[in-house]
Every structure is written in C-alpha cells, then in structure tokens.
Design a protein around this motif. Structure first.
Motif, PDB file in Angstrom:
ATOM      1  N   VAL A   1      -6.155  -4.113   4.382  1.00  0.00           N
ATOM      2  CA  VAL A   1      -6.693  -5.533   3.215  1.00  0.00           C
ATOM      3  C   VAL A   1      -7.717  -5.788   3.535  1.00  0.00           C
ATOM      4  O   VAL A   1      -7.666  -6.822   4.984  1.00  0.00           O
ATOM      5  CB  VAL A   1      -4.990  -6.362   3.119  1.00  0.00           C
ATOM      6  CG1 VAL A   1      -5.357  -7.454   2.045  1.00  0.00           C
ATOM      7  CG2 VAL A   1      -3.918  -5.593   2.778  1.00  0.00           C
TER       8      VAL A   1
ATOM      9  N   LEU B   1       0.560  -1.097   0.144  1.00  0.00           N
ATOM     10  CA  LEU B   1      -0.177  -0.461   0.072  1.00  0.00           C
ATOM     11  C   LEU B   1       0.659   1.150  -0.257  1.00  0.00           C
ATOM     12  O   LEU B   1       0.395   2.709   0.054  1.00  0.00           O
ATOM     13  CB  LEU B   1      -0.912  -0.005   1.558  1.00  0.00           C
ATOM     14  CG  LEU B   1      -1.978  -0.991   0.781  1.00  0.00           C
ATOM     15  CD1 LEU B   1      -2.466  -0.940   2.774  1.00  0.00           C
ATOM     16  CD2 LEU B   1      -2.897  -0.353   0.006  1.00  0.00           C
TER      17      LEU B   1
ATOM     18  N   PHE C   1      -8.253  -2.664  -0.686  1.00  0.00           N
ATOM     19  CA  PHE C   1      -7.703  -1.478  -0.204  1.00  0.00           C
ATOM     20  C   PHE C   1      -8.189  -0.397   0.489  1.00  0.00           C
ATOM     21  O   PHE C   1      -9.177  -0.273   0.185  1.00  0.00           O
ATOM     22  CB  PHE C   1      -5.761  -1.107  -0.300  1.00  0.00           C
ATOM     23  CG  PHE C   1      -5.304  -2.552  -1.211  1.00  0.00           C
ATOM     24  CD1 PHE C   1      -5.697  -3.521  -0.427  1.00  0.00           C
ATOM     25  CD2 PHE C   1      -4.322  -2.583  -2.016  1.00  0.00           C
ATOM     26  CE1 PHE C   1      -5.104  -4.249  -0.878  1.00  0.00           C
ATOM     27  CE2 PHE C   1      -2.842  -3.071  -1.775  1.00  0.00           C
ATOM     28  CZ  PHE C   1      -3.438  -4.195  -1.610  1.00  0.00           C
TER      29      PHE C   1
END
Length: 356
Positions: free
Chosen positions: A81, A10, A57
C-alpha cells in the motif's frame, strides 16, 4: 516511496467490493515503468478523474526461472500500500528487488474508509520490466566489503588455467574458446556465477585464470575443479605495466571462504573499454587483492590475497606458446567448480542491501 501497509484488504475480490456498495474509483490504465535501477523503479499511469483516491495498491510479481535460487523473505508481501502521491512514484526496497530480474507490475486505486477498510478499483493491466545491473555505487559497496576480507598478501609467479587434455591437445577446433590451428585460447562470455547484479556476468568476454598458491609451498595447488591439465604462464605476461585491473564481484557459495573476481585488461583493448565504463578500477601497485611491484632493475614481483580465492578474467586471447601445459599431480575436483554457481543470498559478509 512505497510503504508497507495493511494487506488484508488486498485479499478481497472485486466482486466482494462491489457487493459492499462502496464508491467507484478510477481505474489505472497503461502503467509505464521508467528510471529502472537494480533495486528501484518509477511507475506512472493514465487515470481519469473521479472518486476520493487516498492510496495506491501495487502488485509486483517476479518471473520465476528454471533452477532458480529460491530465497524469499517470507514476511514481505507482494502487494503493498502506498499513499496517493503525484506520479511518477518511486518504488524501492521493500520487496527486496533483485538486480537483473524480470518482473510484472499492476496497480489499483483505493479509498480508505472510516472503518479502516478500503474501497478499490479493478486492477490495471500488467507492465513488464527487468531490473538493472549493480551501479558503480553498489559495486563500490561490494568492493569495500571484499577489502575487509582480503588478509595478508603472499608472493606468486604464475597464472594458471586448468582444462581437459582434449582442450589443449586436439587438432580439431571443437571448443569455442580454443583455436586449435593457431594454438590460441580465445575469450568466451563469462558465466552467471557470483552476484546476480554483477555487470560482467553473461556480458564480458575473457579467459579464466587463477593465481592462488598453497601456503606451505608457494606454488599452485595440486588439485583443480576445472580439469586435469594445466596451462601456466609467467605472471608478467598477463599482468605487466600495460595491464589495467578492475574489481568485478565478491561472493560465496554457502561456504566459509569467499571469491573475488578481478578483470585484467590490456590498456586500450575492447575489454578495457567495457570495464572502464562499468567497474571500479584498482591501483595495480597498492590494491589488497592482486598487486604488482617493480624493482630498480625493472623486474616485476607479484602478490595475491591469502584469505580469498581470486578468479581472474583476462580479456584477450592467449597463445599457448607463451606458457607450458602439463597434467596436475592431484585430482580433478568436479564438485568444487564455480560454473554458474549461485551466491549465498543470506551471507552478511558478501551481500549488500540491494540483494544477491
């Protein structure tokens, strides 16, 4: 439900992803937040088909407020997640969501690659929402914790309220909670002290009273953090057979002693209706915090918990002629005021799983 995942992916930018030549994934549009509670919400969004979406996400951000109580679980990421599931999806718990708090949330779709990395879409636009107050279930959990701390009961005979000399004596109505002409103390909105999720903070109108006594004398303490003048009224005036009592909060302020907030509401009043819809009602003759008993001749007796500091909110106006006003013998201890005081979020005794 959300599950913590590997947040390393991320941290990469969208430009880095496109440079890797990974597949193009559908972009979530117009996220919608529903079924909001004090510690959870449902999220859904519009999304065109295409791509092998395996995960979502979620990026959740808390709106910071001035003078906020900055307590943070350092190991909890703001981006998590979740495996791709049918929408709407429930999000709860892992971010330690606080009640009655403003948040923004956005979402990406993702596809997990054979090497364990992710291909991701661009972020959706943000959606904003505010979490709710404690529910009746959460308040009952808080009540159960408070009941374990109450200790033995001591007798008392008066409720009291401290203020400045001007509040009680001046001729002009300079105080919003004081009707000087009619010699009445008027209800005002409760401050934001205590648990962040308590339904009464910033909403319920009432007058603050105390009833705790000194162990060695059985009388109100000589000192007060709220003012050098004290109004005292017989307990049966406010807590009689026509008065309902409700549990409102349980908290501490980084100290070894704890506070319990109770609401005293005349039966059928607007305050009674407010509390009945939101707070656990207590039996006035058997609860462990504030008890009323009746003798055979009809006279009333009163008990308060020894090991807690009780904060009582009476939901109606009170005439000064019903009691007496006099200066206290001790000092005004300004540093001990609970006005807008924040609850210690790390105390294991007075916190429940949903936060402060």
């Amino acid at each position: 439900m959300m599950e913590p995942g590997d947040t390393k992916s991320l941290q990469r930018s969208d430009s880095e992803e496109s440079g890797r030549g990974l597949e193009v994934l559908p972009v979530p549009r117009r996220p919608v937040i529903t079924n909001i509670t004090c510690d959870s919400f449902n999220i859904s969004w519009e999304m065109e088909g295409g791509g092998n979406v395996t995960h979502y996400f979620i990026d959740l951000n808390k709106k910071e407020e001035p003078k906020e109580n900055h307590f943070k679980h350092k190991d909890v990421p703001t981006k998590l997640v979740a495996r791709a599931v049918p929408l709407p999806m429930t999000v709860r718990g892992h971010w330690f969501l606080s009640p009655r708090t403003q948040y923004s949330v956005s979402v990406q779709t993702a596809s997990k690659q054979p090497d364990g990395e992710y291909s991701v879409s661009i972020w959706s636009e943000s959606s904003h929402f505010c979490t709710a107050d404690y529910s009746s279930v959460h308040l009952k959990q808080l009540l159960q914790k408070a009941e374990l701390t109450s200790g033995r009961l001591l007798p008392f005979s008066v409720f009291y309220r401290n203020q400045t000399e001007e509040y009680f004596q001046q001729d002009s109505p300079s105080f919003r909670s004081r009707d000087a002409q009619c010699r009445r103390m008027l209800p005002s909105v409760k401050d934001h002290s205590g648990s962040h999720g308590s339904p009464i903070s910033g909403k319920l109108e009432g007058l603050f009273f105390s009833c705790n006594t000194e162990f060695n004398t059985g009388k109100p303490p000589h000192d007060s953090p709220y003012g050098p003048y004290r109004f005292q009224v017989p307990a049966e005036t406010l807590f009689n057979q026509n008065t309902n009592v409700y549990f409102g909060d349980f908290y501490c302020m980084y100290t070894s002693y704890h506070y319990v907030v109770l609401v005293l509401a005349p039966r059928g009043s607007s305050g009674d209706s407010f509390c009945r819809a939101r707070l656990p009602e207590l039996d006035p003759e058997s609860n462990v915090f504030l008890r009323r008993g009746a003798a055979a001749d009809g006279s009333l007796s009163f008990l308060h918990a020894q090991d807690l500091i009780l904060e009582l909110i009476y939901t109606e106006a009170v005439d000064l002629d019903l009691g007496t006003v006099a200066p206290i013998a001790g000092q005004q201890l300004l540093g001990q005021s609970t006005l807008n005081a924040k609850k210690d979020p790390s105390c294991k005794l007075c916190n429940i799983s949903v936060g402060r």
